[in-house]
Scaffold this motif. Structure first.
Motif, PDB file in Angstrom:
ATOM      1  N   GLU A 136      10.992 -10.080   3.945  1.00  0.00           N
ATOM      2  CA  GLU A 136      11.889  -9.008   3.526  1.00  0.00           C
ATOM      3  C   GLU A 136      11.214  -8.110   2.490  1.00  0.00           C
ATOM      4  O   GLU A 136      11.346  -6.879   2.533  1.00  0.00           O
ATOM      5  CB  GLU A 136      13.173  -9.599   2.965  1.00  0.00           C
ATOM      6  N   GLU A 137      10.451  -8.733   1.562  1.00  0.00           N
ATOM      7  CA  GLU A 137       9.734  -7.944   0.548  1.00  0.00           C
ATOM      8  C   GLU A 137       8.626  -7.118   1.184  1.00  0.00           C
ATOM      9  O   GLU A 137       8.413  -5.951   0.829  1.00  0.00           O
ATOM     10  CB  GLU A 137       9.162  -8.877  -0.521  1.00  0.00           C
ATOM     11  N   ARG A 138       7.949  -7.696   2.175  1.00  0.00           N
ATOM     12  CA  ARG A 138       6.881  -6.973   2.849  1.00  0.00           C
ATOM     13  C   ARG A 138       7.449  -5.792   3.647  1.00  0.00           C
ATOM     14  O   ARG A 138       6.789  -4.765   3.823  1.00  0.00           O
ATOM     15  CB  ARG A 138       6.107  -7.905   3.771  1.00  0.00           C
ATOM     16  N   LEU A 139       8.698  -5.947   4.187  1.00  0.00           N
ATOM     17  CA  LEU A 139       9.319  -4.846   4.913  1.00  0.00           C
ATOM     18  C   LEU A 139       9.566  -3.667   3.966  1.00  0.00           C
ATOM     19  O   LEU A 139       9.369  -2.504   4.346  1.00  0.00           O
ATOM     20  CB  LEU A 139      10.637  -5.318   5.547  1.00  0.00           C
ATOM     21  N   GLU A 140       9.976  -3.951   2.726  1.00  0.00           N
ATOM     22  CA  GLU A 140      10.157  -2.868   1.750  1.00  0.00           C
ATOM     23  C   GLU A 140       8.831  -2.183   1.454  1.00  0.00           C
ATOM     24  O   GLU A 140       8.763  -0.947   1.361  1.00  0.00           O
ATOM     25  CB  GLU A 140      10.749  -3.418   0.453  1.00  0.00           C
ATOM     26  N   CYS A 141       7.774  -2.979   1.324  1.00  0.00           N
ATOM     27  CA  CYS A 141       6.448  -2.401   1.092  1.00  0.00           C
ATOM     28  C   CYS A 141       6.031  -1.507   2.258  1.00  0.00           C
ATOM     29  O   CYS A 141       5.392  -0.460   2.062  1.00  0.00           O
ATOM     30  CB  CYS A 141       5.416  -3.514   0.877  1.00  0.00           C
ATOM     31  N   PHE A 142       6.374  -1.926   3.480  1.00  0.00           N
ATOM     32  CA  PHE A 142       6.021  -1.107   4.655  1.00  0.00           C
ATOM     33  C   PHE A 142       6.639   0.283   4.546  1.00  0.00           C
ATOM     34  O   PHE A 142       5.966   1.299   4.773  1.00  0.00           O
ATOM     35  CB  PHE A 142       6.505  -1.804   5.938  1.00  0.00           C
ATOM     36  N   PHE A 143       7.914   0.336   4.212  1.00  0.00           N
ATOM     37  CA  PHE A 143       8.564   1.641   4.122  1.00  0.00           C
ATOM     38  C   PHE A 143       7.991   2.484   2.987  1.00  0.00           C
ATOM     39  O   PHE A 143       7.917   3.706   3.090  1.00  0.00           O
ATOM     40  CB  PHE A 143      10.085   1.469   3.965  1.00  0.00           C
ATOM     41  N   ASP A 144       7.560   1.817   1.864  1.00  0.00           N
ATOM     42  CA  ASP A 144       6.937   2.579   0.771  1.00  0.00           C
ATOM     43  C   ASP A 144       5.651   3.236   1.245  1.00  0.00           C
ATOM     44  O   ASP A 144       5.411   4.429   0.992  1.00  0.00           O
ATOM     45  CB  ASP A 144       6.640   1.637  -0.403  1.00  0.00           C
ATOM     46  N   GLU A 145       4.806   2.467   1.940  1.00  0.00           N
ATOM     47  CA  GLU A 145       3.520   2.995   2.387  1.00  0.00           C
ATOM     48  C   GLU A 145       3.684   3.999   3.526  1.00  0.00           C
ATOM     49  O   GLU A 145       2.991   5.020   3.573  1.00  0.00           O
ATOM     50  CB  GLU A 145       2.623   1.841   2.823  1.00  0.00           C
ATOM     51  N   ALA A 146       4.624   3.700   4.469  1.00  0.00           N
ATOM     52  CA  ALA A 146       4.856   4.628   5.576  1.00  0.00           C
ATOM     53  C   ALA A 146       5.358   5.967   5.061  1.00  0.00           C
ATOM     54  O   ALA A 146       5.047   7.033   5.613  1.00  0.00           O
ATOM     55  CB  ALA A 146       5.852   4.020   6.564  1.00  0.00           C
ATOM     56  N   ASP A 147       6.152   5.940   3.992  1.00  0.00           N
ATOM     57  CA  ASP A 147       6.648   7.174   3.394  1.00  0.00           C
ATOM     58  C   ASP A 147       5.497   8.064   2.946  1.00  0.00           C
ATOM     59  O   ASP A 147       5.523   9.294   3.142  1.00  0.00           O
ATOM     60  CB  ASP A 147       7.529   6.815   2.193  1.00  0.00           C
ATOM     61  N   GLN A 148       4.481   7.440   2.381  1.00  0.00           N
ATOM     62  CA  GLN A 148       3.312   8.196   1.942  1.00  0.00           C
ATOM     63  C   GLN A 148       2.560   8.792   3.124  1.00  0.00           C
ATOM     64  O   GLN A 148       2.139   9.957   3.091  1.00  0.00           O
ATOM     65  CB  GLN A 148       2.359   7.277   1.159  1.00  0.00           C
ATOM     66  N   ALA A 149       2.407   7.984   4.189  1.00  0.00           N
ATOM     67  CA  ALA A 149       1.640   8.450   5.352  1.00  0.00           C
ATOM     68  C   ALA A 149       2.315   9.612   6.044  1.00  0.00           C
ATOM     69  O   ALA A 149       1.653  10.488   6.618  1.00  0.00           O
ATOM     70  CB  ALA A 149       1.443   7.286   6.334  1.00  0.00           C
ATOM     71  N   MET A 150       3.646   9.681   6.029  1.00  0.00           N
ATOM     72  CA  MET A 150       4.370  10.721   6.756  1.00  0.00           C
ATOM     73  C   MET A 150       4.475  12.033   5.980  1.00  0.00           C
ATOM     74  O   MET A 150       5.048  12.999   6.463  1.00  0.00           O
ATOM     75  CB  MET A 150       5.775  10.218   7.118  1.00  0.00           C
ATOM     76  N   LEU A 151       3.894  12.101   4.742  1.00  0.00           N
ATOM     77  CA  LEU A 151       3.874  13.353   3.986  1.00  0.00           C
ATOM     78  C   LEU A 151       2.749  14.272   4.432  1.00  0.00           C
ATOM     79  O   LEU A 151       2.736  15.455   4.062  1.00  0.00           O
ATOM     80  CB  LEU A 151       3.723  13.063   2.485  1.00  0.00           C
ATOM     81  N   THR A 152       1.804  13.750   5.188  1.00  0.00           N
ATOM     82  CA  THR A 152       0.584  14.483   5.522  1.00  0.00           C
ATOM     83  C   THR A 152       0.829  15.866   6.119  1.00  0.00           C
ATOM     84  O   THR A 152       0.240  16.852   5.680  1.00  0.00           O
ATOM     85  CB  THR A 152      -0.265  13.635   6.477  1.00  0.00           C
ATOM     86  N   PRO A 153       1.702  16.019   7.144  1.00  0.00           N
ATOM     87  CA  PRO A 153       1.833  17.341   7.781  1.00  0.00           C
ATOM     88  C   PRO A 153       2.295  18.448   6.840  1.00  0.00           C
ATOM     89  O   PRO A 153       2.035  19.621   7.093  1.00  0.00           O
ATOM     90  CB  PRO A 153       2.863  17.088   8.880  1.00  0.00           C
ATOM     91  N   TRP A 154       2.971  18.098   5.774  1.00  0.00           N
ATOM     92  CA  TRP A 154       3.496  19.135   4.880  1.00  0.00           C
ATOM     93  C   TRP A 154       2.587  19.387   3.671  1.00  0.00           C
ATOM     94  O   TRP A 154       2.980  20.059   2.724  1.00  0.00           O
ATOM     95  CB  TRP A 154       4.889  18.732   4.382  1.00  0.00           C
TER      96      TRP A 154
END
Length: 772
Positions: A136-154
């Motif tokens: 469950e903790e690792r799932l939260e970490c996934f969303f934190d890191e994925a959030d960073q990766a999805m900022l790229t286009p903007w």
């Protein structure tokens, strides 16, 4: 210890539909669907890609995951799929804030839905490495890191990006509206480019040609891309058909071969801002074409039927008219021969018309046999004697073969229906015999009664043989390749089947041989009622015949006078009522036609039932429209008997003999001693008096089951003693009180009708006579 990829994939696959549903619900509440796609397939694709990234992230044995400011999230391959979605959103005009907020919704849904499942998974799998955090903790970490990766286009924006984003979002919404309209159509729809390449297909197309049910599949579901080639081949075939030939195109579908009316329409942009598309609209007309084919077949069948009936009716009609003309001024020696000719022709015409009526009736319901005790040997001998008149007229010998000692004396059989079967077969045989003769045979075979008709004609046509061999199927005339339509045999087959038997075409060296096998059921031991003779003064009674056909009235009157009755004739209801009013005691029974110039036979029967001076006298209906009455039980109950034209004198005498006997002679009282009959009558009188007194006091206008039950019992008793009027009123009262929500007026009317009835002052002395 790394987590099992298969296990995590299974968990996410099982939860996929729930995750999509909850995400769409939250996005709708928060207004995100107004600025993104509203099609479920798009949200499903995003969820599947997110699931793939989560499984890869959680099952990576080398990474436990943490936000890292030194990490290059723009090139992290773990988030390629999500970054691709972010780029698509960016190119479609979705703002950074909108994309970021939408991803937070996904984060909330996944943590709420998967958190408890991942905790249970950790507990089930046991302790892992000491430094491994919970899933469950690792799932939260996934969303934190994925959030960073999805900022790229903007990361880099231009001055016109905002305006471009608005324009693209508007076009996306318009496109979704058009796709939504296409998806709502019931028929298959394809969208193709100017070059004929497939762009999209609606749900009906996917279901019809691939058996798939995913809406918008070719736009949003990558899993369906392999089917594009199959559908492209279908599109190429459709576009290759000339425009004039597209109104009825048969195509192979998932539901078999279907016929479509296809319309191809160009969608053009007059200022050339959009690519030119073509919309292929397909309407399934398979059932319409089949209905047209059935209608044509019915029309051909009816034409065949009318042609055959015209031939079969005109023949005997010619004989009747010709013989009637010859009677005028004929010698006395020729009169008997001409009368016999008219009788034979009329009976043949009546048989043909009976077949036509049966043809219409049997299309909707099977014939219902009414078996009675029959002396079969005598009955068949009489039948053959009647058919001999027609045989002599056609110059064909007609013989009967049976051994009376080997035939049961009496059997239980509907002889009227059996005669119709045998009559059709004998008439066919006489028509086609070459002059050497027709033979009717009868014998008993174990539990079967067997009839056989043999002739020396050309034999049965193959189509008729197939019809008899295949059992009772569709009842219709058939082209037999010779005189006749095969209708008589088809009706004979239906009747034989209703009687519980079968009809078979036997193989013979020459001619035709048809066998009819019926169940052999011995008759009951009780003696049969004797049949009245066709002549002589059997009755000392008077009758009023009400018939607006003067010829029909004269014929019926002549039959009744030969039976010994005194007869008056009324041409309409007004005249009949005037005669009854002037001499209410003059008539013992009434015979009435149904259709009259100023009303119906039911109107007359009703007036008789309501007249105290006439109530209880038999009213017999004699009409060619008895089918109308039998479909209206409330009218049929007003008649003592319903008789169908044409009717011979013997049958008319039998009906009058049965229907005009005293009430105490009903079948339910036959065989009981006068003392028993008296006790029954006194018990009925006591019950009726109590019930009538109760009804007189009753003022309630609501449903009462007690009244319904007592009315039912008294109605049965009334029928036992021949009180048909009272029984009918009691049954009407019973029905009114059994209705779930009866109207007060209906209850009051039924109650008043019952209270109008009283027993005669001399009851039961007027009903039961003690022995002297």
């Amino acid at each position: 210890m790394p987590q099992s990829t298969d296990r995590l994939s299974e968990i996410l696959r099982n939860e996929s539909d729930a995750l999509v549903k909850e995400t769409v619900r939250l996005a709708l509440e928060a207004g995100f669907t107004d600025q993104t796609s509203s099609m479920r397939a798009a949200w499903t694709e995003a969820t599947e890609r997110l699931n793939d990234c989560i499984v890869a992230y959680l099952c990576d044995p080398l990474r436990h995951g943490r936000l890292d400011g030194r990490h290059d999230y723009r090139s992290d391959k773990r988030f390629n799929a999500l970054r691709e979605i972010a780029w698509r959103h960016h190119d479609a005009g979705v703002t950074l804030e909108l994309n970021h907020g939408l991803f937070k919704l996904y984060r909330r849904v996944y943590l709420d839905r998967l958190g408890p499942l991942l905790r249970a998974e950790d507990a089930a799998s046991g302790a892992g490495p000491a430094d491994a955090p919970p899933l469950e903790e690792r799932l939260e970490c996934f969303f934190d890191e994925a959030d960073q990766a999805m900022l790229t286009p903007w990361a880099v924006t231009g001055a016109g990006d905002a305006a471009l984003g608005d324009s693209v979002r508007r076009l996306t919404r318009e496109r979704d509206q058009y796709f939504g309209v296409i998806e709502s159509l019931r028929g298959p729809v394809f969208i193709v480019g100017e070059d004929g390449a497939l762009v999209n297909a609606n749900q009906a197309a996917l279901q019809s040609f691939l058996g798939l049910s995913e809406a918008g599949g070719l736009t949003y579901r990558l899993a369906l891309q392999p089917h594009r080639r199959e559908l492209q081949a279908m599109v190429d075939r459709i576009l290759g058909i000339p425009t004039d030939d597209r109104s009825a195109v048969w195509l192979r579908t998932d539901d078999g071969s279907r016929c479509f009316d296809i319309r191809v329409r160009d969608v053009e942009d007059t200022v050339h801002k959009l690519d030119r598309w073509q919309i292929i609209l397909m309407h399934d007309v398979t059932e319409h074409l089949r209905a047209v084919e059935r209608a044509r077949d019915a029309e051909n069948t009816m034409s065949l039927f009318l042609a055959a009936m015209s031939h079969e009716i005109r023949g005997p009609l010619h004989c009747v008219l010709g013989a009637a003309e010859l009677l005028e001024g004929s010698d006395p020696g020729e009169t008997d021969r001409l009368v016999e000719l008219i009788g034979v022709s009329a009976r043949g015409l009546n048989a043909t018309l009976e077949n036509v009526l049966n043809f219409s009736r049997f299309e909707h319901q099977s014939p219902q046999p009414r078996p009675e005790p029959v002396a079969i040997a005598d009955a068949l001998a009489n039948f053959v004697r009647m058919q001999e008149i027609l045989a002599r007229q056609q110059g064909v010998p007609l013989g009967l073969e049976m051994v009376p000692d080997e035939i049961p004396g009496e059997i239980q059989l509907d002889w009227s229906m059996t005669q119709q079967v045998l009559g059709n077969l004998v008439r066919n045989a006489l028509r086609h015999d070459d002059g050497r003769g027709v033979t009717v045979s009868l014998w008993a075979d174990a539990d079967a009664l067997c009839f056989r008709i043999d002739d020396h004609g050309p034999g049965l046509p193959e189509e008729i043989r197939q019809m008899l061999a295949s059992g009772v199927a569709e009842l219709r005339p058939r082209a037999t390749g010779r005189e006749g339509s095969g209708l008589g045999l088809a009706i004979a087959q239906r009747m034989t089947n209703a009687l519980g038997g079968r009809i078979t075409a036997l193989d013979t060296a020459a001619g035709a041989s048809v066998e009819v096998r019926l169940p052999l059921v011995p008759a009951a031991t009780a003696a049969r009622p004797s049949m009245p003779s066709a002549h002589g003064g059997q009755f000392e009674a008077s009758c009023l015949v009400v018939d607006d056909d003067p010829i029909g009235g004269l014929v019926t009157g002549a039959m009744l006078e030969r039976l010994g009755l005194t007869v008056d004739h009324a041409g309409d209801l007004g005249q009949a009522k005037a005669l009854c009013a002037a001499h209410p005691d003059a008539y013992d029974c009434f015979i009435v036609d149904y259709r009259l110039s100023d009303g119906t036979g039911s109107d007359f029967a009703r007036s008789v039932r309501l007249d105290p001076a006439l109530r209880g006298k038999p009213v017999l209906l004699l009409s060619a429209n008895v089918g109308l009455i039998r479909d209206r039980p409330e009218e049929a109950e007003m008649f003592t008997a319903v008789l169908e034209k044409p009717l011979d004198a013997a049958a008319l005498a039998q009906a009058i003999r049965i229907r005009t006997r005293p009430a105490a002679g009903t079948a339910l009282l036959d065989g009981l001693s006068p003392s028993v009959q008296r006790r029954m009558a006194e018990a009925f009188a006591e019950s009726w008096s109590e019930f009538r007194a109760m009804l007189s006091r009753e003022t309630s206008t609501v449903r009462d089951p007690v009244i319904a039950g007592r009315a039912h019992k008294l109605a049965n008793g009334a029928m036992t003693f021949g009180l048909t009027e009272l029984a009918g009123a009691l049954r009407a009262l019973e029905h009114a009180h059994e209705t779930e929500t009866p109207e007060a007026s209906a209850l009051e009317t039924a109650r008043a009708q019952v209270l109008r009835h009283t027993l005669a002052p001399d009851w039961p002395d007027g009903v039961v006579k003690d022995p002297q």
